[in-house]
Design a protein around this motif. Structure first.
Motif, PDB file in Angstrom:
ATOM      1  N   ARG A   9       0.810  -1.223   0.000  1.00 21.34           N
ATOM      2  CA  ARG A   9       0.000   0.000   0.000  1.00 21.34           C
ATOM      3  C   ARG A   9       0.838   1.265   0.000  1.00 21.34           C
ATOM      4  O   ARG A   9       0.337   2.344   0.316  1.00 21.34           O
ATOM      5  N   ARG A  10       2.104   1.180  -0.378  1.00 30.34           N
ATOM      6  CA  ARG A  10       2.937   2.374  -0.525  1.00 30.34           C
ATOM      7  C   ARG A  10       2.767   2.936  -1.924  1.00 30.34           C
ATOM      8  O   ARG A  10       2.520   2.194  -2.888  1.00 30.34           O
ATOM      9  N   ALA A  11       2.932   4.239  -2.054  1.00 29.32           N
ATOM     10  CA  ALA A  11       2.861   4.875  -3.368  1.00 29.32           C
ATOM     11  C   ALA A  11       4.119   4.533  -4.159  1.00 29.32           C
ATOM     12  O   ALA A  11       5.212   4.453  -3.607  1.00 29.32           O
ATOM     13  N   HIS A  12       3.943   4.311  -5.448  1.00 34.13           N
ATOM     14  CA  HIS A  12       5.081   4.043  -6.324  1.00 34.13           C
ATOM     15  C   HIS A  12       4.752   4.553  -7.711  1.00 34.13           C
ATOM     16  O   HIS A  12       3.592   4.820  -8.047  1.00 34.13           O
ATOM     17  N   ARG A  13       5.765   4.678  -8.520  1.00 31.53           N
ATOM     18  CA  ARG A  13       5.594   5.183  -9.887  1.00 31.53           C
ATOM     19  C   ARG A  13       5.586   4.020 -10.877  1.00 31.53           C
ATOM     20  O   ARG A  13       6.399   3.103 -10.775  1.00 31.53           O
ATOM     21  N   ASP A  14       4.656   4.073 -11.833  1.00 32.28           N
ATOM     22  CA  ASP A  14       4.644   3.094 -12.909  1.00 32.28           C
ATOM     23  C   ASP A  14       5.847   3.325 -13.811  1.00 32.28           C
ATOM     24  O   ASP A  14       6.354   4.440 -13.934  1.00 32.28           O
ATOM     25  N   GLN A  15       6.283   2.257 -14.453  1.00 34.30           N
ATOM     26  CA  GLN A  15       7.443   2.332 -15.336  1.00 34.30           C
ATOM     27  C   GLN A  15       6.978   2.263 -16.783  1.00 34.30           C
ATOM     28  O   GLN A  15       6.426   1.253 -17.223  1.00 34.30           O
ATOM     29  N   GLY A  16       7.157   3.338 -17.530  1.00 36.98           N
ATOM     30  CA  GLY A  16       6.742   3.369 -18.921  1.00 36.98           C
ATOM     31  C   GLY A  16       5.234   3.271 -19.045  1.00 36.98           C
ATOM     32  O   GLY A  16       4.486   3.898 -18.303  1.00 36.98           O
ATOM     33  N   ASP A  17       4.802   2.441 -19.996  1.00 35.08           N
ATOM     34  CA  ASP A  17       3.376   2.287 -20.228  1.00 35.08           C
ATOM     35  C   ASP A  17       2.754   1.195 -19.375  1.00 35.08           C
ATOM     36  O   ASP A  17       1.535   1.022 -19.370  1.00 35.08           O
ATOM     37  N   ALA A  18       3.583   0.411 -18.678  1.00 32.25           N
ATOM     38  CA  ALA A  18       3.068  -0.718 -17.905  1.00 32.25           C
ATOM     39  C   ALA A  18       2.563  -0.242 -16.545  1.00 32.25           C
ATOM     40  O   ALA A  18       3.294   0.419 -15.804  1.00 32.25           O
ATOM     41  N   HIS A  19       1.323  -0.572 -16.240  1.00 29.77           N
ATOM     42  CA  HIS A  19       0.769  -0.250 -14.929  1.00 29.77           C
ATOM     43  C   HIS A  19       1.179  -1.344 -13.953  1.00 29.77           C
ATOM     44  O   HIS A  19       0.785  -2.501 -14.085  1.00 29.77           O
ATOM     45  N   ARG A  20       2.008  -0.987 -12.992  1.00 30.80           N
ATOM     46  CA  ARG A  20       2.498  -1.970 -12.024  1.00 30.80           C
ATOM     47  C   ARG A  20       1.549  -2.070 -10.844  1.00 30.80           C
ATOM     48  O   ARG A  20       1.202  -1.071 -10.218  1.00 30.80           O
ATOM     49  N   THR A  21       1.185  -3.304 -10.522  1.00 25.44           N
ATOM     50  CA  THR A  21       0.337  -3.570  -9.366  1.00 25.44           C
ATOM     51  C   THR A  21       1.168  -3.605  -8.096  1.00 25.44           C
ATOM     52  O   THR A  21       0.689  -3.266  -7.021  1.00 25.44           O
ATOM     53  N   ALA A  22       2.424  -4.024  -8.203  1.00 26.75           N
ATOM     54  CA  ALA A  22       3.330  -4.130  -7.060  1.00 26.75           C
ATOM     55  C   ALA A  22       4.522  -3.205  -7.267  1.00 26.75           C
ATOM     56  O   ALA A  22       4.956  -2.961  -8.389  1.00 26.75           O
ATOM     57  N   CYS A  23       5.067  -2.699  -6.171  1.00 22.72           N
ATOM     58  CA  CYS A  23       6.186  -1.753  -6.236  1.00 22.72           C
ATOM     59  C   CYS A  23       7.522  -2.495  -6.333  1.00 22.72           C
ATOM     60  O   CYS A  23       7.600  -3.717  -6.161  1.00 22.72           O
ATOM     61  N   ASP A  24       8.584  -1.736  -6.591  1.00 26.72           N
ATOM     62  CA  ASP A  24       9.926  -2.322  -6.686  1.00 26.72           C
ATOM     63  C   ASP A  24      10.322  -3.026  -5.392  1.00 26.72           C
ATOM     64  O   ASP A  24      10.980  -4.072  -5.423  1.00 26.72           O
TER      65      ASP A  24
END
Length: 240
Positions: A9-24
């Motif tokens: 539940r932490r905020a993270h940035r998507d990479q490129g056009d892919a919407h990431r459900t999980a963070c790094d």
């Protein structure tokens, strides 16, 4: 574009056009578990046989001799059906067999991506297959289930083999938030800040340590010398 990680539940940035459900950060944790699982298997096998003792064999009041192996370990190492068998009804008792778990997730990924996976066999390393496709998995809604199930099986294995990873605090402050909260943990490839969640490779941390620690050491030394000088020059109260 920022979004919330479905796992932590932490905020993270998507990479490129892919919407990431999980963070790094959560991907890094899953990847560490995938590396750890094959290393836990021989330790589990070594823990399979019960310790010898006076209760071995047939005893009074028993209709049969007890199992010569640990049932919990046997369950984790037991055979698995060659297919994506999921326990959606909650009928599974105890921890899922490791092979069943990793093969089911590998087949889930392969089915969605129209890829082939190695034929089902007991010693196939399906954890590598999952790790290779983990960036894709981190865009899927089921990543929380993958995280939970891998975490459960790893923690169950650690409890049996007594291999809880060590967490070692690092000297240098976090370059992201300046907190002294950087931790290196066994099985993990990254050093993590427990305050802001920043991840650093070991090479990145070494470069950061080399850049920031000498000035900090010099500052600390000046403070010690200044304190010692002040203590020596401050006049003491004369006895009455």
């Amino acid at each position: 574009m920022s979004s919330l990680c479905a796992i932590c539940r932490r905020a993270h940035r998507d990479q490129g056009d892919a919407h990431r459900t999980a963070c790094d950060r959560c991907e890094h944790r899953i990847r560490g578990w995938l590396r750890e699982i094959p290393r836990q298997l021989p330790l589990l096998e070594a823990s399979l046989v019960l310790d010898g003792g006076p209760a071995q064999g047939r005893s009074a009041g028993r209709a049969h001799a007890p199992l010569p192996v640990r049932a919990d370990v046997l369950n984790m190492l037991g055979p698995a059906a060659p297919g994506p068998v999921r326990d959606h009804r909650g009928d599974q008792s105890g921890t899922l067999p490791i092979l069943a778990l990793v093969y089911a997730w590998a087949e889930q990924i392969a089915a969605e991506r129209a890829r082939d996976i190695p034929p089902f066999r007991p010693r196939a390393d399906y954890t590598r297959y999952i790790a290779a496709h983990l960036p894709y998995a981190c865009t899927r809604p089921w990543i929380t289930d993958l995280h939970t199930e891998l975490g459960d099986v790893v923690h169950a294995a650690r409890a049996i083999t007594r291999t809880e990873p060590r967490r070692r605090p690092q000297d240098a402050p976090c370059p992201g938030c300046s907190a002294f909260a950087l931790i290196a943990e066994d099985w993990q490839q990254f050093i993590e800040c427990t305050t802001c969640g920043l991840l650093l490779s070991h090479d990145e941390y070494a470069a950061h340590h080399q850049a920031v620690m000498p000035p900090l050491y010099r500052t600390a030394l000046r403070l010690v010398v200044h304190h010692a000088t002040q203590t020596q020059t401050t006049p003491k109260d004369e006895p009455a």
